[in-house]
Design a protein around this motif. Structure first.
Motif: not given
Length: 697
Positions: A489-513
């Protein structure tokens, strides 16, 4: 835009005839009509800025004239076989340019501190430093294409330094071309003028071609890009090489002069210069000015040169540099003080008169005495010393202010967990233990707002083509992830990255943007801006999905507008359904509201509780155009609107944290505070859809 004079013309005496026979003499001679043209160009710039709020093309004429005089000066040296002495030339030029520029920058900084909103003060200090270092054009270019950059509703009082920065860069670059020409003429026994014509002709063609392309694809960046402006200087140099060989008759000179002036004046009225420049359309004012230069001194009482060579215009040409420097900060400061978008007719006349008086005064009191100051000219070390003092006069206070602001921000951030709970205040049973009247975060310094980090670029081994790799990042690496999430997406998904990182760390996910600002994950025809660049970004979405092979994809599901609308385009639906049909779980975020004002700025000016700083938006309604698609298998909608605007009301501050930093992006600080709720809602939405992810509790 410094005034560069050349020697007086021949008077016809025996001595002058000897001078005329000297090598390079045909490239000498004071051109009073060109000095008058400089005055006409600066008046054009000032009048268009003050009364029309538009760009005139007059700055482009300045660039051409600067290269014209610069080329005449160096060609005389080449033709006469004199040393070029580039080191002394560079020191001498910037010793002349910097003092008046520094005086203007310091005076503008004082105006900023006294009268401008504190919200922008840090940004103006940064631009002041960029201006004195002659890189303001690049600062503006990079800001223009940074879709996560601060709001630009207020024009910069240093914005006009972009052209001076380009000019300063060319003053460094152009002498190298003359040095290369000298080398070629010595080794190849060629004449300097044909060699220079070939060199500048090549620059003209290549730069103009790039300018046309860049203006069509990314005009905001191209407008300030030095590379898209080099052809304008090259045209001025080619004109200087050609003028001695052009001898139009008296009647043609009269016609060329007046036609050129009328054409130059009319371009800003007939063309949206700022929206079309600096592509091929910039040839209009430049060729118009070239016609005036070729017309030269007609010897006719009806010739334009009688006007341009008149004493008032020539004297105003001497003050053109000062007038250009002064007019813009005076105009912008007036608009800030009166809270107006443009100046009225009477105030405009007053502004022009004030600027004219100041320009003449500053030229006589500051610039002219400094030109006559002989002490620095006695050695290169002294010239360098003057330049260093000028640079330090701006750099030291600006750097000191930035260090003080950074220290203050760190001190406030150290207590943020206690004093700035943010979205945590929305949780049931929350108890506030913060210090009363603690400062709201993020601290407003006016510096460009820091976007969330995206991690390291995707490695080539991932298999993503080089054409698209610039937008791909390995944001949360994990060699053995429980699942892989791709964020598109654009900056409107970019802004959620701090929350996405927390979601990934909690569930042992890899995140590619795979993110590019201003681009919608839909169809090329649905883009709101940057159509060509976004089309290329969209081309890469499917190859990126194939290469990453994600288990989940997070996208922006809908788009809000500042006209109180929620958009869900056919292209968005097509993309989301296509992912689901491939067996990929989709998490579609409902967009956050956009406004026609900046909530945090409003709070800084009127108070966080001021009625004019609150708003609502249709995107907060329970029903969404995304609902039918979200009911499909493997599509989960997540709506966080109530955490951004509790009870349907959007306020600038929640839990002593600014929610928005511009009119449509959430602050990193606020997203971090609502990250636990983001995680909870995404996980709940996935479970409700029957997704095997997350696997955790």
């Amino acid at each position: 835009m410094a005034t560069l004079h050349v020697p007086q013309p021949s008077t016809g005496t025996a001595e002058s005839r000897d001078t005329a026979r000297r090598p390079g003499s045909r490239y000498s001679g004071f051109r009073p009509e060109v000095q008058g043209l400089r005055a006409a160009a600066v008046l054009l710039v000032v009048v268009y800025h003050v009364f029309l709020g538009r760009v005139s093309g007059g700055v482009d004429v300045f660039l051409l004239i600067s290269a014209f005089f610069l080329t005449l000066s160096f060609v005389r040296k080449l033709e006469a076989g004199r040393p070029l002495d580039l080191g002394r030339y560079w020191l001498h030029v910037f010793k002349r340019l910097l003092p008046l520029a520094v005086l203007t920058i310091l005076a503008t900084l004082v105006l900023v501190e006294l009268f401008y909103p504190s919200w922008d003060a840090g940004r103006w200090r940064t631009e002041a430093l960029a201006s004195v270092l002659y890189v303001e054009n690049w600062a503006l270019a990079l800001s223009a294409v940074d879709y996560y950059a601060a709001d630009h509703s207020t024009a910069s009082p240093f914005q006009h330094f972009w052209s001076l920065s380009v000019q300063g860069q060319v003053f460094l670059l152009w002498p190298l071309a003359f040095a290369a020409a000298r080398l070629l003429t010595r080794r190849g026994r060629l004449r300097p003028v044909p060699v220079l014509a070939a060199m500048f002709g090549t620059v003209f063609v290549v730069s103009l071609a790039w300018s046309v392309h860049a203006t069509a694809t990314q005009q905001e960046f191209a407008y300030f890009d030095t590379r898209t402006r080099l052809w304008e200087f090259a045209l001025g140099s080619l004109l200087a090489l050609a003028v001695p060989h052009l001898r139009p008759g008296r009647g043609l000179r009269v016609l060329l002069g007046w036609a050129g002036l009328l054409s130059m004046v009319s371009v800003g009225v007939l063309v949206d210069v700022q929206g079309a420049f600096p592509g091929w359309i910039a040839l209009w004012p430049l060729l118009s000015a070239a016609a005036v230069v070729v017309a030269g001194q007609s010897g006719s009482r009806f010739g334009l040169d009688r006007l341009l060579a008149s004493r008032p215009l020539v004297r105003l040409g001497d003050s053109a540099y000062a007038l250009y420097l002064i007019h813009w900060p005076v105009l912008i400061t007036y608009l800030v003080l009166r809270d107006r978008p443009v100046a009225g007719p009477r105030s405009g006349v007053a502004i022009v008169l004030v600027c004219l008086v100041l320009a003449v005064l500053v030229t006589r009191v500051v610039e002219d005495p400094l030109k006559r100051w002989s002490w620095p000219e006695r050695s290169r070390l002294r010239l360098a010393g003057v330049i260093v003092v000028c640079l330090a006069t701006v750099a030291v206070p600006v750097t000191a202010a930035r260090v003080a602001e950074d220290r203050r921000a760190l001190e406030i951030a150290a207590s943020a967990d206690r004093n700035n709970p943010g979205a945590a205040v929305l949780l049931p049973g929350f108890r506030d233990g913060g210090v009363p009247d603690a400062e709201t975060i993020p601290v407003i310094t006016g510096e460009p707002y820091a976007k969330p980090g995206l991690g390291t670029p995707c490695p080539p081994a991932l298999g993503i083509g080089e054409r698209y790799r610039q937008w791909c990042f390995d944001t949360v690496p994990d060699p053995e992830p429980a699942a892989t999430m791709l964020v598109i997406g654009n900056s409107h998904v970019h802004q959620w990255i701090p929350a996405v990182q927390r979601l990934a760390e909690r569930n042992d996910w890899r995140v590619v943007t795979y993110i590019r600002g201003n681009c919608l994950y839909g169809l090329p025809g649905e883009q709101v801006a940057d159509h060509e660049a976004c089309a290329r970004w969209l081309e890469g979405t499917d190859p990126v999905v194939d290469a990453v092979d994600p288990d989940l994809v997070l996208v922006q599901g809908t788009r809000s507008t500042d006209e109180n609308e929620e958009q869900f385009t056919p292209g968005m639906e097509q993309r989301i359904r296509g992912l689901a049909e491939r067996g990929i779980q989709v998490v579609a975020l409902r967009d956050n509201p956009r406004f026609d004002f900046v909530p945090a700025r409003c709070a800084a000016e009127h108070g966080a509780g001021a009625p004019e700083c609150t708003a609502s938006h249709v995107i907060l309604d329970p029903d969404s155009p995304l609902d039918p698609v979200a009911a499909s298998p493997r599509v989960s909608m997540v709506d966080l609107g109530d955490l951004v605007c509790p009870d349907g009301t959007c306020t600038p501050v929640i839990g002593n944290v600014f929610t928005y930093w511009d009119n449509n992006h959430l602050t990193v600080e606020y997203v971090r505070t609502l990250a636990p709720m983001f995680v909870e809602r995404v996980e709940a939405a996935l479970r409700a859809d029957g997704s095997p992810f997350p696997a955790g509790p």
